[in-house]
Design an enzyme around this catalytic site. Structure first.
Site, short mmCIF file in Angstrom:
data_model
loop_
_atom_site.label_atom_id
_atom_site.label_comp_id
_atom_site.label_asym_id
_atom_site.label_seq_id
_atom_site.Cartn_x
_atom_site.Cartn_y
_atom_site.Cartn_z
N TYR A 57 0.76 -1.20 0.06
CA TYR A 57 -0.21 0.10 0.11
C TYR A 57 0.90 1.09 0.02
O TYR A 57 1.84 1.48 0.73
CB TYR A 57 -0.92 0.04 1.27
CG TYR A 57 -1.72 1.37 1.31
CD1 TYR A 57 -2.78 1.61 0.25
CD2 TYR A 57 -1.45 2.23 2.23
CE1 TYR A 57 -3.28 2.91 0.48
CE2 TYR A 57 -1.77 3.64 2.18
CZ TYR A 57 -2.94 3.97 1.43
OH TYR A 57 -3.64 4.94 1.41
N HIS A 87 -2.55 16.53 -2.66
CA HIS A 87 -3.11 16.61 -1.24
C HIS A 87 -2.81 17.97 -0.70
O HIS A 87 -3.20 18.28 0.48
CB HIS A 87 -2.41 15.55 -0.55
CG HIS A 87 -2.95 14.21 -0.81
ND1 HIS A 87 -3.11 13.60 -1.96
CD2 HIS A 87 -3.55 13.36 0.02
CE1 HIS A 87 -3.69 12.48 -1.73
NE2 HIS A 87 -3.73 12.27 -0.53
N ASN A 199 1.61 11.41 5.62
CA ASN A 199 1.06 10.70 6.68
C ASN A 199 1.65 10.84 8.04
O ASN A 199 3.13 11.38 8.01
CB ASN A 199 1.27 8.81 6.70
CG ASN A 199 0.24 8.37 5.99
OD1 ASN A 199 -0.09 7.12 5.98
ND2 ASN A 199 -0.86 9.14 5.42
N TYR A 281 -16.81 31.82 45.87
CA TYR A 281 -16.17 30.79 45.32
C TYR A 281 -14.82 31.27 44.36
O TYR A 281 -13.83 30.53 44.32
CB TYR A 281 -16.96 29.91 44.44
CG TYR A 281 -17.94 28.94 45.53
CD1 TYR A 281 -18.01 29.09 46.68
CD2 TYR A 281 -18.96 28.03 44.88
CE1 TYR A 281 -18.85 28.31 47.54
CE2 TYR A 281 -19.67 27.43 45.41
CZ TYR A 281 -19.61 27.28 46.85
OH TYR A 281 -20.75 26.86 47.50
N ARG A 284 -12.44 31.53 47.23
CA ARG A 284 -12.12 30.67 48.09
C ARG A 284 -11.69 29.39 47.60
O ARG A 284 -11.08 28.68 47.89
CB ARG A 284 -13.53 30.40 48.80
CG ARG A 284 -13.20 29.54 50.00
CD ARG A 284 -14.70 29.20 50.60
NE ARG A 284 -16.03 29.81 50.50
CZ ARG A 284 -17.09 29.48 50.48
NH1 ARG A 284 -17.26 28.30 51.31
NH2 ARG A 284 -18.18 30.31 50.41
N PHE A 330 -1.77 6.76 12.17
CA PHE A 330 -1.72 8.35 11.87
C PHE A 330 -3.05 8.85 12.29
O PHE A 330 -3.32 9.95 12.22
CB PHE A 330 -1.81 8.44 10.17
CG PHE A 330 -2.76 7.21 9.51
CD1 PHE A 330 -4.15 7.21 9.86
CD2 PHE A 330 -2.14 6.58 8.59
CE1 PHE A 330 -5.07 6.41 9.26
CE2 PHE A 330 -3.06 5.49 7.93
CZ PHE A 330 -4.27 5.43 8.38
N GLU A 414 -12.11 6.04 4.52
CA GLU A 414 -11.76 6.49 5.66
C GLU A 414 -12.92 6.92 6.42
O GLU A 414 -13.31 8.35 6.22
CB GLU A 414 -10.83 7.70 5.35
CG GLU A 414 -9.56 7.12 4.67
CD GLU A 414 -8.51 7.98 4.10
OE1 GLU A 414 -8.72 9.23 4.08
OE2 GLU A 414 -7.66 7.64 3.12
#
Length: 498
Positions: A57, A87, A199, A281, A284, A330, A414
Site C-alpha cells: 500500500y 493533497h 502521513n 467561590y 475561596r 496516523f 476513511e
C-alpha cells in the site's frame, strides 16, 4: 546538553527539550544512529519492491480508496510527487512560524526511527530547511486528523520538490527561488516517500506542544494574578490552609494552595482583620479550580510526549522482521481527545478569572464602584469586564468537543476520523482568549490594590505590581482602556519572574 542543537533519533525527547528548542533557537540534527537506520530501511524497501510483484500500500499502489490500483515501477516517482501536489489543499490562515518549526522538527523526529522508508537526502533537506530558516507556508484548514494531517503536511513537503511557498528571513518566496539561492536540487522522491511525508500527526502534535508551552506560562500567571486579586478583594487566607488540601490531595490542588500561600506570604493586606466570614467561590476555590487545570495540563502533556516519540506514518517498515505492515498510527484520536480536554481546562481559568474581575468592580469590600474615583462621572473598569465576559462566552462555544465529530472521506474508505486538527486550532484560539481575560484581571486587580494603600501586599506580589505599573499607570479618570488592555496582554506574554 548543548544548547546549540537538538539531536533527533529514537531516543526519548522530553518536554523541556521542546521548550529549549524554541527558547534558544536551536538547530536540529539527526544522530549517527538515526542516519544508519534510515539508510538501512530504505535499502530494505528497495530490495523488497524490486524482487516482488506483491502490492504494498502506498508504495506501488494508489492511495485511500485507490489502494488496489497497481502502479508500474517506472511511475513510482511520479506517484509520490503527484501525491504531494494533489493533497496540498489547505485553506484558511497561515500556520504561525513557531508551529511550522515544530512541525518540521517532528517530521524529522518521526522519520529518524527508520520505519518510514525515506531516503536520507529527504531527511537531510528537511534539516537544511529548518536550520536555514526556510519554513514552508502551511494553512490551518484541510486536515481531518486521520490518514495523517494530509493537507498541512503536503504543504510542508512541497518545497522538497521545488513547489509551494516558503517563508525565509521574514519574507515569502516561491520554493523554487529559495532552492536556487541555496543551490539545492529538488528531491526526486522514491517509492513510499510522499506517503511517509504526509502521513503523520505532526500538525496536531505541533499545535499541541505549542499550546502546552503557553498553558504552563498562563497557569503560572493565573496563580499570580489570582493572588493579587485576592489581596485586592481583601480575601480570607483560611481556605488556603494546608490541612484542607491534605484531606483532598489532588496534586494540582495541593500545589496551587501552596503557591498561593507562598505568593501571599508577608502581605499586610492579607493579615489584617476581616469583616467577612467567607469569600465567593472565585476566591475561596482557587486551589480547586486552578489545581484541576494543572492536573489536566500534566495529563495532556503526557499524551503529546508519547506521540512525538512515535512513528505515525503508514505503512510501517520493519527491516529486521522482514515486514511491511499497513495500519492506522496516523489516526489522531488520542490527540483530539487531549486537545479538547485541554481547551476545557484552560477555558475554566478564564471563567473563574472573569468572576474575580466582576467581584473587584462591584463596589464591595470598601472598594469604589468600578474601581474609579468619582464613579458616575467616570465609568472606570466597567467595560473591561464586559470584554472579558464576551471572551469567556466565546470560549464556552469553542469548547464544544471536536473529537465527538467524524465525517466519512475517500469514498468511505476513511470512514472514521478524529477531527484532531480542528481540536488543535480551536484549542489555540481558546488559549489566546485565556491570555486576554487574565490580562484584564491583572489590570483590574492592580487598580484594586492601589485603593488599599498605604497597606502593602506581599514582597513577591509587590514586585509584579511595581513592574506592571511601569507599563500601565493608575487610572485616575476615564481614558482609552483598550491601550491598557493591550499593554497588560504584552506584560504576561513573558515568563513570570517570581
Amino acid at each position: 546538553m548543548s544548547y546549540n542543537y537538538l539531536p533527533l533519533d529514537r531516543k526519548h525527547t522530553d518536554f523541556q527539550q521542546i521548550k529549549n528548542l524554541l527558547a534558544f533557537d536551536q538547530h536540529v540534527s539527526i544522530t549517527f544512529d538515526a542516519h544508519e537506520r534510515i539508510i538501512k530501511c530504505r535499502r530494505y524497501l528497495d530490495e523488497k519492491v524490486k524482487g516482488s510483484d506483491a502490492l504494498f500500500y502506498g508504495i506501488n499502489t494508489g492511495f485511500g480508496f485507490l489502494q488496489n490500483v497497481k502502479i508500474d515501477n517506472t511511475q513510482l516517482e511520479q506517484l509520490q510527487s503527484n501525491l504531494l501536489k494533489s493533497h496540498a489543499c489547505g485553506l484558511g490562515e497561515e500556520v504561525p512560524k513557531e508551529i511550522v518549526k515544530l512541525m518540521v522538527m517532528l517530521k524529522i523526529k518521526s522519520l529518524s526511527y527508520g520505519h518510514s522508508g525515506v531516503q536520507i537526502d529527504t531527511v537531510n533537506r528537511l534539516m537544511d530547511m529548518y536550520n536555514n530558516d526556510v519554513l514552508p507556508v502551511i494553512f490551518t484548514q484541510g486536515s481531518l486528523g486521520a490518514s495523517g494531517d494530509l493537507a498541512p503536511l503536503s504543504h510542508l513537503s512541497l518545497p522538497l520538490i521545488g513547489l509551494g511557498e516558503v517563508m525565509h528571513e521574514g519574507k515569502k518566496y516561491p520554493a523554487s527561488e529559495i532552492l536556487k539561492k541555496f543551490d539545492w536540487q529538488p528531491i526526486a522522491l522514491q517509492s513510499k516517500e510522499g506517503l511517509a511525508l504526509i502521513n503523520g500527526t505532526q500538525f496536531m502534535s505541533a499545535y499541541g506542544l505549542h499550546n502546552l508551552i503557553r498553558c504552563h506560562r498562563l497557569l503560572q500567571w493565573a496563580n499570580i494574578i489570582a493572588a493579587i486579586s485576592f489581596d485586592g478583594f481583601d480575601g480570607i487566607l483560611e481556605p488556603l490552609n494546608p490541612n484542607i488540601h491534605a484531606v483532598r490531595p489532588h496534586a494540582g490542588q495541593v500545589n496551587t494552595a501552596a503557591t498561593l500561600r507562598r505568593l501571599l506570604n508577608g502581605s499586610a493586606i492579607a493579615l489584617q482583620k476581616k469583616s467577612q466570614v467567607q469569600d465567593p467561590y472565585s476566591f475561596r476555590c482557587i486551589p480547586q479550580v486552578h489545581g484541576a487545570t494543572e492536573d489536566t495540563i500534566r495529563y495532556v502533556e503526557s499524551i503529546f510526549i508519547q506521540e512525538i516519540n512515535a512513528v505515525t506514518d503508514n505503512p510501517n517498515i520493519f527491516p529486521d522482521e522482514d515486514l511491511i505492515v499497513s495500519g492506522g498510527n496516523f489516526h489522531g484520536q488520542p490527540l483530539a481527545l487531549g486537545l479538547d480536554f485541554l481547551s476545557i481546562a484552560m477555558s475554566e481559568l478564564a471563567n473563574i478569572s472573569e468572576r474575580r474581575t466582576y467581584q473587584l468592580i462591584s463596589g464591595q469590600r470598601n472598594l469604589p464602584a468600578f474601581l474609579v474615583k468619582n464613579p458616575g462621572l467616570n465609568s472606570g473598569f466597567m467595560i473591561p469586564q464586559y470584554t472579558a465576559a464576551g471572551i469567556v462566552s466565546e470560549n464556552k462555544q469553542l469548547c464544544t468537543p471536536a473529537s465527538v465529530d467524524s465525517i466519512s472521506s475517500s469514498n468511505n474508505q476513511e470512514d472514521h476520523v478524529s477531527m484532531g486538527a480542528n481540536a488543535a486550532t480551536k484549542c489555540k484560539r481558546v488559549i489566546d482568549n485565556v491570555e486576554k481575560v487574565l490580562a484584564i484581571e491583572l489590570l483590574t486587580a492592580v487598580q484594586a490594590i492601589d485603593f488599599r494603600r498605604p497597606l502593602q501586599s506581599s514582597p513577591e506580589l509587590e514586585k509584579v505590581i511595581t513592574a506592571f505599573r511601569e507599563k500601565v499607570s493608575f487610572n485616575e479618570t476615564d481614558r482609552i482602556l483598550h491601550d491598557d488592555m493591550l499593554a497588560a496582554i504584552e506584560f504576561i506574554k513573558a515568563d513570570p519572574q517570581i
